[in-house]
Design a protein around this motif. Structure first.
Motif, PDB file in Angstrom:
ATOM      1  N   MET A   1      23.012  34.677  80.398  1.00  0.00           N
ATOM      2  CA  MET A   1      24.402  35.016  80.692  1.00  0.00           C
ATOM      3  C   MET A   1      24.882  35.986  79.619  1.00  0.00           C
ATOM      4  N   ASN A   2      25.350  37.101  80.047  1.00  0.00           N
ATOM      5  CA  ASN A   2      25.779  38.150  79.128  1.00  0.00           C
ATOM      6  C   ASN A   2      27.217  38.574  79.442  1.00  0.00           C
ATOM      7  N   ASN A   3      28.059  37.604  79.798  1.00  0.00           N
ATOM      8  CA  ASN A   3      29.434  37.916  80.172  1.00  0.00           C
ATOM      9  C   ASN A   3      30.399  37.649  79.026  1.00  0.00           C
ATOM     10  N   LEU A   4      31.476  38.406  79.016  1.00  0.00           N
ATOM     11  CA  LEU A   4      32.613  38.145  78.147  1.00  0.00           C
ATOM     12  C   LEU A   4      33.783  37.795  79.049  1.00  0.00           C
ATOM     13  N   VAL A   5      34.436  36.673  78.792  1.00  0.00           N
ATOM     14  CA  VAL A   5      35.559  36.220  79.609  1.00  0.00           C
ATOM     15  C   VAL A   5      36.822  36.326  78.767  1.00  0.00           C
ATOM     16  N   LEU A   6      37.703  37.238  79.150  1.00  0.00           N
ATOM     17  CA  LEU A   6      38.938  37.446  78.412  1.00  0.00           C
ATOM     18  C   LEU A   6      40.026  36.518  78.944  1.00  0.00           C
ATOM     19  N   ILE A   7      40.629  35.771  78.024  1.00  0.00           N
ATOM     20  CA  ILE A   7      41.731  34.888  78.389  1.00  0.00           C
ATOM     21  C   ILE A   7      42.935  35.239  77.526  1.00  0.00           C
ATOM     22  N   GLY A   8      44.088  34.804  77.964  1.00  0.00           N
ATOM     23  CA  GLY A   8      45.313  35.048  77.218  1.00  0.00           C
ATOM     24  C   GLY A   8      46.495  34.994  78.160  1.00  0.00           C
ATOM     25  N   PHE A   9      47.676  35.022  77.596  1.00  0.00           N
ATOM     26  CA  PHE A   9      48.887  34.979  78.401  1.00  0.00           C
ATOM     27  C   PHE A   9      49.025  36.240  79.234  1.00  0.00           C
ATOM     28  N   MET A  10      49.824  36.152  80.290  1.00  0.00           N
ATOM     29  CA  MET A  10      50.129  37.308  81.107  1.00  0.00           C
ATOM     30  C   MET A  10      50.702  38.410  80.201  1.00  0.00           C
ATOM     31  N   GLY A  11      50.191  39.618  80.367  1.00  0.00           N
ATOM     32  CA  GLY A  11      50.665  40.734  79.567  1.00  0.00           C
ATOM     33  C   GLY A  11      49.981  40.885  78.223  1.00  0.00           C
ATOM     34  N   SER A  16      43.612  45.773  80.705  1.00  0.00           N
ATOM     35  CA  SER A  16      43.425  47.069  80.048  1.00  0.00           C
ATOM     36  C   SER A  16      42.339  47.001  78.979  1.00  0.00           C
ATOM     37  N   VAL A  17      42.355  45.964  78.170  1.00  0.00           N
ATOM     38  CA  VAL A  17      41.299  45.788  77.157  1.00  0.00           C
ATOM     39  C   VAL A  17      39.961  45.557  77.848  1.00  0.00           C
ATOM     40  N   GLY A  18      39.979  44.779  78.920  1.00  0.00           N
ATOM     41  CA  GLY A  18      38.746  44.478  79.652  1.00  0.00           C
ATOM     42  C   GLY A  18      38.079  45.716  80.213  1.00  0.00           C
ATOM     43  N   ARG A  19      38.867  46.598  80.798  1.00  0.00           N
ATOM     44  CA  ARG A  19      38.293  47.838  81.348  1.00  0.00           C
ATOM     45  C   ARG A  19      37.675  48.694  80.240  1.00  0.00           C
ATOM     46  N   LEU A  89      34.879  27.341  83.293  1.00  0.00           N
ATOM     47  CA  LEU A  89      35.014  28.762  82.984  1.00  0.00           C
ATOM     48  C   LEU A  89      34.191  29.153  81.767  1.00  0.00           C
ATOM     49  N   LYS A  90      34.106  28.285  80.794  1.00  0.00           N
ATOM     50  CA  LYS A  90      33.340  28.621  79.584  1.00  0.00           C
ATOM     51  C   LYS A  90      31.842  28.755  79.869  1.00  0.00           C
ATOM     52  N   ARG A  91      31.390  28.230  80.999  1.00  0.00           N
ATOM     53  CA  ARG A  91      29.982  28.403  81.369  1.00  0.00           C
ATOM     54  C   ARG A  91      29.725  29.762  82.009  1.00  0.00           C
ATOM     55  N   ALA A  92      30.793  30.506  82.307  1.00  0.00           N
ATOM     56  CA  ALA A  92      30.647  31.840  82.910  1.00  0.00           C
ATOM     57  C   ALA A  92      30.386  32.913  81.866  1.00  0.00           C
ATOM     58  N   GLY A  93      30.615  32.598  80.586  1.00  0.00           N
ATOM     59  CA  GLY A  93      30.381  33.582  79.534  1.00  0.00           C
ATOM     60  C   GLY A  93      31.100  33.203  78.261  1.00  0.00           C
ATOM     61  N   GLU A  94      30.973  34.064  77.282  1.00  0.00           N
ATOM     62  CA  GLU A  94      31.640  33.839  76.004  1.00  0.00           C
ATOM     63  C   GLU A  94      33.134  34.095  76.161  1.00  0.00           C
ATOM     64  N   ILE A  95      33.943  33.123  75.765  1.00  0.00           N
ATOM     65  CA  ILE A  95      35.391  33.227  75.901  1.00  0.00           C
ATOM     66  C   ILE A  95      35.972  34.027  74.729  1.00  0.00           C
ATOM     67  N   VAL A  96      36.814  34.994  75.061  1.00  0.00           N
ATOM     68  CA  VAL A  96      37.496  35.800  74.054  1.00  0.00           C
ATOM     69  C   VAL A  96      38.999  35.683  74.321  1.00  0.00           C
ATOM     70  N   TYR A  97      39.725  35.147  73.352  1.00  0.00           N
ATOM     71  CA  TYR A  97      41.168  34.943  73.489  1.00  0.00           C
ATOM     72  C   TYR A  97      41.904  36.152  72.951  1.00  0.00           C
ATOM     73  N   LEU A  98      42.710  36.761  73.805  1.00  0.00           N
ATOM     74  CA  LEU A  98      43.541  37.885  73.381  1.00  0.00           C
ATOM     75  C   LEU A  98      44.932  37.342  73.077  1.00  0.00           C
ATOM     76  N   LYS A  99      45.354  37.511  71.838  1.00  0.00           N
ATOM     77  CA  LYS A  99      46.645  37.024  71.416  1.00  0.00           C
ATOM     78  C   LYS A  99      47.538  38.213  71.113  1.00  0.00           C
ATOM     79  N   CYS A 100      48.757  38.138  71.600  1.00  0.00           N
ATOM     80  CA  CYS A 100      49.713  39.199  71.284  1.00  0.00           C
ATOM     81  C   CYS A 100      51.026  38.573  70.878  1.00  0.00           C
ATOM     82  N   ASP A 101      51.805  39.315  70.114  1.00  0.00           N
ATOM     83  CA  ASP A 101      53.115  38.839  69.685  1.00  0.00           C
ATOM     84  C   ASP A 101      54.119  38.904  70.812  1.00  0.00           C
TER      85      ASP A 101
END
Length: 101
Positions: A1-11, A16-19, A89-101
């Motif tokens: 499995m070579n996926n990155l799964v981006l999570i975080g709040f809406m917005g 955009s980071v994923g693309r 979901l964590k079995r689909a790839g490495e989870i990456v949390y995007l945090k914004c202010d």
């Protein structure tokens, strides 16, 4: 499995980071909300209004199972609540949390 799964709040920039990340790392980009909208031919807001949150979360769980079993070498933008409703979901790839202010 070579996926990155981006999570975080809406917005938080998951799409955009994923693309950009997918392009930089030669991976495919997938957006779970867009996949659900395409599969149902409905907007997420319409699914919530017509079918309710429970039905929408079930679709997310089915999608997470598909991602785990069928997708490799992708950057996946997960819907804002998907990490809570999809234990697998964590079995689909490495989870990456995007945090914004």
């Amino acid at each position: 499995m070579n996926n990155l799964v981006l999570i975080g709040f809406m917005g938080s920039g998951k799409s955009s980071v994923g693309r950009a990340l997918a392009q930089k790392t030669a991976r495919f980009f997938l957006d779970t909300d867009a996949l659900i909208e395409s599969a149902t031919n409905r907007r997420i807001s319409d699914i919530f209004a017509l079918e309710g949150e429970t039905a929408f979360r079930e679709r997310e769980r089915e999608l997470a199972a598909w991602l785990e079993s069928s997708v490799n070498n992708a950057v996946i933008s997960a819907g804002g609540g998907m990490i809570v409703s999809c234990a697998n979901l964590k079995r689909a790839g490495e989870i990456v949390y995007l945090k914004c202010d």
